[in-house]
Design a protein around this motif. Sequence first.
Motif, short mmCIF file in Angstrom:
data_model
loop_
_atom_site.label_atom_id
_atom_site.label_comp_id
_atom_site.label_asym_id
_atom_site.label_seq_id
_atom_site.Cartn_x
_atom_site.Cartn_y
_atom_site.Cartn_z
N LYS A 315 -3.56 -18.11 13.09
CA LYS A 315 -4.76 -17.26 13.14
C LYS A 315 -4.95 -16.69 14.54
N ALA A 316 -4.70 -17.54 15.55
CA ALA A 316 -4.87 -17.08 16.92
C ALA A 316 -3.88 -15.95 17.24
N ASP A 319 -4.92 -12.71 15.20
CA ASP A 319 -6.14 -12.10 15.75
C ASP A 319 -5.85 -11.45 17.10
N ARG A 320 -5.03 -12.12 17.92
CA ARG A 320 -4.73 -11.59 19.23
C ARG A 320 -3.98 -10.26 19.12
N ARG A 322 -4.09 -8.15 16.56
CA ARG A 322 -5.02 -7.15 16.04
C ARG A 322 -5.97 -6.68 17.13
N ASP A 323 -6.52 -7.63 17.91
CA ASP A 323 -7.46 -7.25 18.96
C ASP A 323 -6.80 -6.33 19.98
N ALA A 333 -10.66 -1.16 13.35
CA ALA A 333 -10.45 -2.52 12.87
C ALA A 333 -10.43 -2.59 11.35
N ASP A 337 -5.41 -5.60 8.90
CA ASP A 337 -5.57 -6.90 8.24
C ASP A 337 -4.69 -7.91 8.96
N ALA A 338 -5.21 -9.11 9.14
CA ALA A 338 -4.44 -10.19 9.76
C ALA A 338 -4.44 -11.38 8.83
N GLU A 339 -3.24 -11.87 8.47
CA GLU A 339 -3.12 -13.00 7.55
C GLU A 339 -2.19 -14.04 8.13
#
Length: 432
Positions: A315-316, A319-320, A322-323, A333, A337-339
């Motif tokens: 997840k980290a 998310d990183r 995507r951010d 945003a 999508d982040a999976e």
Amino acid sequence: ATDLTAAVLLRIGDEEKEQTENIGALSFGQSHPWSTDEFRLRPGMRASTTITVKGKDKFTGKDVTQSKSDSFEVPEVVCPEIKVDGPATARSGDTIRFAGLLTEPSPPSLSFMWTVKNGTIQSGQGTQIIEVKVAANLPVGASVTAIFEVKGLDPSCNNQAGGTALIVASVLCPEIKVVCPDTAESGDQIPFKVVFTGDVPNDLTFNWAVTNGTIVSGQGTAGIVVVGEFPLGATVTAAVEVKGLDPSCNNKADGTTRIVREGSRRFREIGELDPDNPDFPNERNVLDEFARELLNDRRLRGVIIARTRTPIEGKARADRARDYLVSKHGIDAARMDAEVSRRATRDSTIELWLVPPGATPPSPNTINDLRGNNLTEIDFIGPSRAAKLNEAGLHSFADLAATRIERLKELFSGVKEEILTGWIEEAKRRVT
């Protein structure tokens, strides 16, 4: 001259004949038709003719005798060889072909006649090639005979030849068809399978070829799975050649699937996104390229799939990434999508995907399906066992995970149940 008589002496070979005829009076410039007995002439024979005419001179009344001789040789005749070419065997109801062949030299003006027994000439009468429909219901061991007669040769030459096809047992050929979906999305796993109508031998082999995409499983078996990234409107055709059928049977078929939707496209797979790693700028460059794709085509959505050692780490990472895309490149945003894959891996990677409108977005499970069709990765499954699973319709880890143990026992009666159970459990772990 008057009171003319003529004696003709013919010597032909060893034969000699003499013929005398009373001509009477013959004036200057007149001719007298002459006929003589026929002789049988043979090639190479030499003949001579002597004509002796006796009579009285019209003015002096004296007796007059005159003779004239000539000779000739009967030329040699070279006869062409005649033969008939055709199949050695046939089956009741077949259409077969016979060809009449002549060796050189042969006269230019010849005519041809065919006579057929136990069949009907469909075409070619009067030519050197005919097609014959074999009579129905002929018993095994009967024959179809074609006699080829050549007209226009020297009478001393043979002018006939024949060909025969022996009737053998009829073979009922199965109908071959390749079944596949009519339409698919780019990136889908597209299954192609051979279906037979009628009885087939047990020891068949299958050779597949595809026009687009890659065969990821099933080559050599009755069913394959094809994967690839295809443009909208493209077609994927899989052609199969079946070996082991009777040579008289058709052994080829093909099936085509049309790509009706753009599919999700995997852009790149990259490793750690660690700012402390000196290689991080290179990894960030990959994200920069990914952002350019999204900015150039605003129809696309971006999907980040993290496959790491733990879900928290995954997840980290997702998310990183995507951010970074949102903050650095201004990517909305809502388009990202982040999976995270729930299956632990020894290596920590992320996959970047581009998803067109209407396409099925990827997920960790679909990635496992696309990348995990090699059943030989499971212990005690080698190429032959994997081929047998594919032939039974089990192409992916998901297929194997959903299979009942009873079915595997039927397929692999000689394998221990604990090993078969292990296959199912390992497939479930790979899917989930």
